[in-house]
Structure formats: structure tokens, C-alpha cells
Design a protein around this motif. Structure first.
Motif, PDB file in Angstrom:
ATOM      1  N   GLU A  26       0.849  -1.200   0.000  1.00  0.00           N
ATOM      2  CA  GLU A  26       0.000   0.000   0.000  1.00  0.00           C
ATOM      3  C   GLU A  26       0.882   1.247   0.000  1.00  0.00           C
ATOM      4  N   LEU A  27       2.010   1.186   0.740  1.00  0.00           N
ATOM      5  CA  LEU A  27       2.913   2.348   0.773  1.00  0.00           C
ATOM      6  C   LEU A  27       3.466   2.644  -0.617  1.00  0.00           C
ATOM      7  N   THR A  28       3.708   1.600  -1.404  1.00  0.00           N
ATOM      8  CA  THR A  28       4.221   1.836  -2.758  1.00  0.00           C
ATOM      9  C   THR A  28       3.088   2.044  -3.759  1.00  0.00           C
ATOM     10  N   GLY A  29       1.845   2.026  -3.278  1.00  0.00           N
ATOM     11  CA  GLY A  29       0.707   2.330  -4.158  1.00  0.00           C
ATOM     12  C   GLY A  29       0.390   1.223  -5.146  1.00  0.00           C
ATOM     13  N   ARG A  30       0.412  -0.004  -4.669  1.00  0.00           N
ATOM     14  CA  ARG A  30       0.204  -1.135  -5.576  1.00  0.00           C
ATOM     15  C   ARG A  30      -1.149  -1.817  -5.312  1.00  0.00           C
ATOM     16  N   ALA A  31      -1.596  -2.586  -6.314  1.00  0.00           N
ATOM     17  CA  ALA A  31      -2.915  -3.215  -6.251  1.00  0.00           C
ATOM     18  C   ALA A  31      -3.022  -4.225  -5.117  1.00  0.00           C
ATOM     19  N   GLY A  38      -2.935   4.574   0.616  1.00  0.00           N
ATOM     20  CA  GLY A  38      -1.596   5.055   0.950  1.00  0.00           C
ATOM     21  C   GLY A  38      -1.297   4.922   2.432  1.00  0.00           C
ATOM     22  N   SER A  39      -0.165   5.513   2.817  1.00  0.00           N
ATOM     23  CA  SER A  39       0.361   5.367   4.180  1.00  0.00           C
ATOM     24  C   SER A  39      -0.676   5.642   5.267  1.00  0.00           C
TER      25      SER A  39
END
Lengths: 336, 450
Positions: free
Chosen positions: A99-104, A113-114
Motif C-alpha cells: 500500500e505504501l508503494t501504491g500497488r494493487a 496510501g500510508s
């Protein structure tokens, strides 16, 4: 200055110190948070994590100690400095990092996000970006427990900065009026972004902030995981007995900046180094574990296992695909 | 050997100056030690070591400007080969590639009703006369009998029997756990209700008026409306926010505002504005059953108005469907809430002048029933939107833009807006009347078409 009745200031019973296995678990959970956050900081520096990223390093004992007081069916809610809370709740480091790297494959499918992750399964209700808003929401989590007549408890975390928000006191009033099972936990890390607590709060003892509503409270060494657990047990028991909310002030410290782009000119390097050297929650737990006879090799192996787990999460977070463009339009409304 | 890379220290940094090295080759480095200072356009920042080991070499001397993010600036020899199982990749990684610029993504077609349900105008059989107040109370009571998770909370809803008597008798039937008096603390109790909804309950929150909901609008928008999206679909918020909206009579500026366009602006919310008792009952039942946050805009003056309302046990109306209250052929008048009364009076006056007006009661503002609106305008070729709220960025602006987008070629005249006057609501009786749309304003607007 107001003074509290004595009964709110002392632990009712002397809690048993954590035994060897429990302390080892707590140490491992704190270490996972520490290593995860270090890795998140590194990935941020590499441009793989963007936007706001608030690290929990230094405060690990608070959430880990409290988590040892609750069980399945209880709820946890916090602010935007939330990675530690998610890991303590048992959420998968891979899903958090992704989620931090913005992935599915992130917990919010890359759309939060964070600051915005959730897991109903693990009892984690976010991750909220508006300072103080989670305090009213957490009161509502406790309200639902009260409404259902069960003995579940909502742990509601916020910083000493949020403790100046009006809705915090609206929530204190509601929770005490209705006797809601909410443990309010002030994580007093001394700085609300760049403003020290002395410059922001006329209250010199935040654990007394619930006194006008008759809320029992404790001021706790938030750098000591055993002290946190002892206080947390009393607070949680109070709530489970339907006696209403409880306030805990955790005196803690964040080593890193408010977010990644914080030059930290509001405090001295020496202050940070002194806290790290003299009050680090992991060092203290490690020392105690050694006294309890756990060999250094075992602790080293634990560290390596956690580093490998975090590295696996980091690789997962970099190799997972970004969300499909069609996800832009999903999850706006529940389709009935 | 582990590479130390030039870090990005803010969301926008692409390069910086390596101002100073605080460690030298041969120095032991522990995680958390400050190893260098970097100047960005905003600040001087300290760089902390992530890995442990001995600083082996410095590749970028201090004082170097314009060092790109992710360039290798130094190398670290790891201790014993075990401390650093996670070396940074030898090649500086680049951030995940952003998709190439493309045309704006296409939102799903707005023609389709957002919630396909049974046709709006089902024949529900026998009716009886009831006030909007009774209809709202009956709808809430029916849903509370059917679902234990539904409860009502707000200021004066229980012991006082409701500031406007909507909840009269409900405390007696459902008890104090399900009809809850709150202190005057909108921000706090709204957040509490949203948290309860996230934890599986279905709150109905009564605002004594929607003016007071401004104290709580952060919780309505940032918490209730956005969390489903931010959680990737995990955290729904089934909640109804209801209460009187818009002008009552002679209560002045702070108590006389229409919030339709405020809430309708926000994705993640549904916005409903009933006119009749049937609207109130059918839509309130739908709002309570809806798994999303619903803003339910009532009108104080309408509370005491009587209408025929179906008596069928399962009577319900779909959110997202407008109703043609009066069929016509020459002009379409679009209105919601109490402005439907004004539209019908205008239609009567227009009929006397030989103009056949079709009056559409929008019922739902978001999602807007574009199908019904467009079909009507394609038939009449003229359109007036009518609302009591302010004109700038109001519901009329959205409706007319929508009409122009969908049936520009069918229009025989420029669309017209009739709105409340663009001032805070005055107190004096004559001034208040001058500030709120009257039937004649609509008639005048229509006359310009012919």
C-alpha cells in the motif's frame, strides 16, 4: 493546576512482569515495526514511496504493549502514524508495504496510501488523516460494542497534538456520559509536527485531561513495553466491566521527523540521541531478555528472521503491479 | 558491500547538494547515525544510516551540488556478512513508472441509473392522507422494527419527542438505547455515529437543522463519504444524516441555507430531497437500507403539509429516480423539496396563459436522474431549473450543464435558472420574500422562451 484524585493515578494492582515468552513476543513485534519503518524510510528515499509517510520509530512499546491487552473482536483506530498499529494488529507486512508503494496488492488496493489502511478481519479501523477525527470515530466503535451489549473494547490512539482538538473533548463527554468501552490513548511524543507540547497545550499533565468528566486515567512510561501492558490491562478491564472509558497518557518519543520532509530544527540532535541511548524500548526489552537467559545468538537469529521478512515485504511491494486504471472508478459507493 | 543512495527527503525533491559528510571512511556506522547533511531547496536535512557496518568509501565529495536522487553516494562494508541481508539494488532503482499521459479517463456512463431498481411509479394501491412528519416517523419506525441495527440519535429526539416532533412516540416504542438524546455536540456525535456505522450499525443521525451539520461536515465528507474508497472497498458506512434544510420562515441567515449543492458535490454520498409524504416515506426507507451514507434533506415548512401516501406494508421508492408530478409539452420545470410547490403553482399560472409545463420532482440530487430529465427536455425543448439555494455553483448550474451536454440540439431556447437571491437570508418579512423564488419568477423565466 488541577490535581486528580489519587485513585486515578496509581495502578490498582501490581501487574506481573511479562514472562520470558511473552516478552520475547513483544520484543519481536517491536523489532518488526522498527525494521519495517527503517525499510519504509529507505524506500521513501529511493522514491518508491511518495506523499506523506509518518514513521513510528521510537514509539513501538506503546502499540505493542497495548496489543498484548486485547483480543479478537476488540477494535483499534489511530491517526496517520499508523504502520506500527497495523503490524501490531497482525496485518501482513507485505500488504502494508505494497500500500505504501501504491500497488494493487496493498491493503487498500493502492487507493489509500500510508495514512489510510484498514483490516476489519484484524480489528484495525484505520489510519485517519485528519488530526483528531479518529477520536470521535473510535468513540463510535466503542458505542457499537455498548449497543450490542458485548464486552469488546475500542483502543483509540491519538497524539498530544490532537489532544487540543475540540472533538476530542466532545468525545470524552459522550463516552463518559454513555459509559462507552473506549480506551483513549494519548501517544505523547512531545512534538506535534514542529510544535512542542509545552508550546501547544496549557495542560501540563495530559493524563488529567479527562478529569472534568470523571474519567480515570494513568500516566505511563511509553518507552517501557511492560509498563504499557500493565496500565493497558487495568484500562481494558475497566472498560470490559462496563465502567466506561479510560484515559492513558503514554510518554513516548519519535526519533524521526514528523514526516519524511521534516528537517527537525525544533529539537536538538543531542536530545534525540539521548532518548535513543537511554530510553530505547527495544534496547530495554533486549537487555531484560538477556537477563532472563535468552542467548545473544537467539536474538540475532530473531533479528535476521525479521529483516528477511521485511525484505520480502519490500520486494513484494516493488514487484506488485499498480492498480488497474479501471480501479479509479470502483469503491466510490457500495453497489446495492 | 551496501550502496548508500542519495535519498529523496520530500515528496517533490529530485536533486540536492551534499553539504557535509559526518562520517569518514573507516568509521563504524550504526542504524540511526547521522552520516551526512543534504541541502534541498527547502531545508538542510540530516541523512541517517539504515544499514550497519563500516563506511568503506565516499563517492560524492561534500560540497557537490545537484546530486540526483538515487545516485550512489557512498559504500558500506557490512559486518560479518549477516547484518545486511537486504542490500540496496546495485543499480539505482527508479520510481514505479507513471503511466504515459493519456486522455482523461472515461467515467462510467452517467445515463444509467446508479441504482437500478423497480420502476419509480409502481402502483402501490390504496393511500391515506398523512403529513410529511408522520411519513418520516412511520418510515423510521418500520425500518427500526425490521432491523435491530438501526437506531436514531440527535438533539432532543427522545424525551423532548423531537424538536420538530418527527420522532414523537419513538422513545416509548424503542427505548433509550435506540432513540438516543445527544448533547449539543454535532462534531462529536457525528463522528461517533460514523464510527458506529463502520463497526456495523446503521445510524440515523438527526440534525436539528442542516445548518448545524456544518460543525460536523469534516466527519461527513472525510470520514463517512471517503473511507470506502480509501479502504479499497472494505469499510462501508451505512448511515443516514437527516433534518430540515433550507429556509423556514423568519429565522435569519444562519438558520436558512440550502446545502444541496454542498453535499451533492462529493463522491461517496447520496443526496435525497423529498417533497411529498410519499417521497418522504419511500425514500427514507430506501435511505436507511442503503449501504452508503445518505444525506436526507427535509424541509421544516413541509413537515405539516398533507399528501396522499401509499399504505402498502412494503412501500419504498428507489433513490436516483425523479418523478413527473405534472405532464406537459412546452417547457420542463425541474425542482426539488418545497420548490416543487412553487413549480406546480407556476405550471397552473402558465396553463392559464396557454403554456403546458411539465414539472419534474427530482427527489434525488445525487445520483441525478439524468434519463428522466433528458427525456423530458427532448420532448418540451425548453427547461427551467428551480431551487431555493444560491445560484453560484448551485444545483441549477449542474442541471443546466447536464442538459446542454446531453440535448443541446433539442433546445429551442437558452436554459433558465431560477434560484434564491445571492445574499445571506434577511430577517424582515418583505426582504425574506424577495430572497426566495416565487411562482411568478418561474412564469417570467418561461415567458422569455416564447
Amino acid at each position: 493546576m488541577a490535581t486528580a484524585p489519587d485513585k486515578t493515578r496509581k495502578l490498582r494492582k501490581n501487574s506481573e512482569p511479562m514472562d520470558r515468552d511473552e516478552l520475547r513476543d513483544a520484543y519481536a513485534n517491536m523489532l518488526l515495526i522498527r525494521r519495517f519503518e527503517e525499510k519504509a524510510g529507505q524506500l521513501y528515499g529511493m522514491g518508491l514511496i511518495a506523499g506523506f509517510c509518518h514513521l513510528y520509530i521510537g514509539q513501538e512499546a506503546v502499540v505493542v504493549g497495548m496489543q498484548h491487552c486485547i483480543g479478537k473482536g476488540d477494535q483499534v483506530i489511530t491517526s496517520y502514524r499508523d504502520h506500527g498499529h497495523m503490524l501490531a494488529c497482525g496485518m501482513d507486512p507485505k500488504g502494508v508495504m505494497a500500500e505504501l508503494t501504491g500497488r494493487a496488492s496493498g491493503y487498500s488496493r493502492g487507493k489509500g496510501g500510508s495514512m489510510h489502511m484498514f483490516s476489519k478481519e484484524k480489528g484495525f479501523f484505520g489510519g485517519h488523516g485528519i488530526v483528531g477525527a479518529q477520536v470521535s470515530l473510535g468513540t463510535g466503535l466503542g458505542f457499537a460494542n455498548w449497543y450490542r451489549g458485548n464486552d469488546r473494547v475500542a483502543l483509540t490512539y491519538f497524539g498530544e497534538g490532537a489532544a487540543n482538538q475540540g472533538q476530542v473533548y466532545e468525545s470524552f463527554n459522550l463516552a463518559n456520559l454513555m459509559k462507552l468501552p473506549v480506551v483513549f490513548i494519548i501517544e505523547n511524543n512531545r512534538y506535534a509536527m514542529g510544535t512542542s507540547v509545552e508550546r501547544a497545550s496549557a495542560s501540563r499533565d495530559l493524563s488529567l485531561n479527562g478529569v472534568p468528566w470523571g474519567m480515570p486515567s494513568l500516566s505511563v512510561d511509553g518507552m517501557d513495553v511492560q509498563a504499557v501492558k500493565a496500565a493497558g490491562e487495568e484500562a481494558v478491564a475497566h472498560c470490559r466491566q462496563a465502567k466506561g472509558p479510560f484515559l492513558l497518557e503514554m510518554k513516548t518519543y519519535r526519533y524521526r521527523g514528523h514526516s519524511m520532509s521534516d528537517p527537525a530544527k525544533y529539537r536538538t540532535r543531542e536530545e534525540v540521541q539521548r532518548m535513543r541511548a537511554e530510553h530505547d524500548p527495544l534496547d530495554a526489552a533486549k537487555k531484560r531478555l538477556e537477563e532472563l537467559g535468552i542467548a545473544e545468538d537467539e536474538l540475532k537469529a530473531l533479528d535476521n528472521a525479521i529483516k528477511a521478512r521485511v525484505q520480502e515485504a519490500a520486494e513484494f511491494a516493488q514487484s506488485s503491479p499498480e492498480p488497474d486504471p479501471s480501479d479509479l472508478f470502483t469503491d466510490v459507493l457500495v453497489e446495492s | 558491500m551496501t550502496d548508500i543512495l542519495m535519498p529523496a527527503l520530500s515528496p517533490t525533491m529530485t536533486e540536492g547538494k551534499l553539504a557535509k559528510w559526518l562520517k569518514q571512511p573507516g568509521d563504524e556506522v550504526k542504524s540511526g547515525d547521522v552520516i551526512a547533511e543534504i541541502e534541498t531547496d527547502k531545508a538542510t536535512m540530516e541523512v541517517e544510516a539504515v544499514d550497519e557496518g563500516k563506511l568503506a568509501e565516499i563517492l560524492v565529495p561534500e560540497g557537490t551540488e545537484g546530486v540526483a536522487v538515487n545516485a550512489v553516494i557512498a559504500r558500506l562494508a557490512s559486518e560479518g556478512g549477516t547484518a545486511s541481508p537486504a542490500p540496496a539494488p546495485a543499480q539505482a532503482p527508479s520510481p514505479a513508472p507513471a503511466p504515459a499521459p493519456t486522455a482523461a479517463p472515461k467515467a462510467p456512463a452517467r445515463h444509467a441509473p446508479a441504482t437500478p431498481q423497480e420502476p419509480a411509479e409502481t402502483d402501490w394501491g390504496p393511500t391515506k392522507t398523512m403529513t410529511v412528519r408522520e411519513a418520516l416517523r412511520e418510515a423510521m419506525s418500520l425500518e427500526m422494527r425490521a432491523d435491530d441495527n438501526v437506531f436514531l440519535m440527535g438533539e432532543e429526539v427522545a424525551q423532548y419527542q423531537g424538536a420538530y416532533k418527527i420522532s414523537q412516540g419513538m422513545l416509548d416504542e424503542f427505548g433509550p438505547k435506540r432513540v438516543i438524546d445527544t448533547p449539543i455536540t454535532e462534531h462529536g456525535f457525528t463522528g461517533m455515529a460514523v464510527g458506529a456505522a463502520m463497526n456495523g450499525l446503521k445510524p440515523i443521525v438527526e440534525f436539528m437543522t442542516f445548518n448545524f451539520a456544518m460543525q460536523a461536515i469534516d466527519q461527513i465528507i472525510n470520514s463517512a463519504a471517503k473511507t470506502l474508497y480509501m479502504s479499497g472497498g472494505q469499510m462501508g458506512c451505512p448511515i443516514v444524516f437527516r433534518g430540515p434544510n433550507g429556509a423556514a420562515a423568519r429565522v435569519g441567515a444562519q438558520h436558512s441555507q440550502c446545502y444541496a449543492s454542498w453535499y451533492a458535490h462529493c463522491p461517496g454520498l447520496k443526496v435525497v430531497a423529498p417533497w411529498s409524504a410519499a417521497d418522504a416515506k419511500g425514500l427514507m426507507r430506501a435511505a436507511i437500507r442503503d449501504p452508503n451514507p445518505v444525506i436526507f434533506l427535509e424541509n421544516e415548512i413541509l413537515y405539516g403539509h398533507s399528501f396522499e401516501c401509499p399504505t402498502a406494508e412494503d412501500f419504498i421508492l428507489p433513490i436516483g429516480k425523479a418523478k413527473i408530478e405534472r405532464a406537459g409539452t412546452d417547457v420542463t420545470i425541474l425542482a426539488f423539496s418545497i420548490m416543487v410547490d412553487v413549480a406546480l403553482k407556476a405550471a397552473d399560472a402558465l396553463a392559464e396563459q396557454g403554456v403546458s409545463a411539465e414539472v419534474i420532482n427530482l427527489r434525488t440530487i445525487r445520483p441525478l436522474d439524468i434519463e428522466t430529465i433528458v427525456a423530458s427536455v427532448k420532448k418540451t425543448n425548453r427547461v427551467v431549473s428551480l431551487e431555493e439555494g444560491w445560484p453560484f455553483a448551485g444545483i441549477g448550474a449542474e442541471i443546466i450543464a447536464t442538459v446542454v451536454e446531453h440535448c443541446f440540439d433539442w433546445l429551442d431556447a437558452p436554459p433558465a435558472r431560477v434560484t434564491g437571491v445571492d445574499v445571506p437570508m434577511p430577517y424582515a418579512a418583505n426582504l425574506e420574500k424577495l430572497a426566495l423564488p416565487q411562482p411568478e419568477w418561474v412564469v417570467d423565466a418561461v415567458k422569455t422562451f416564447f
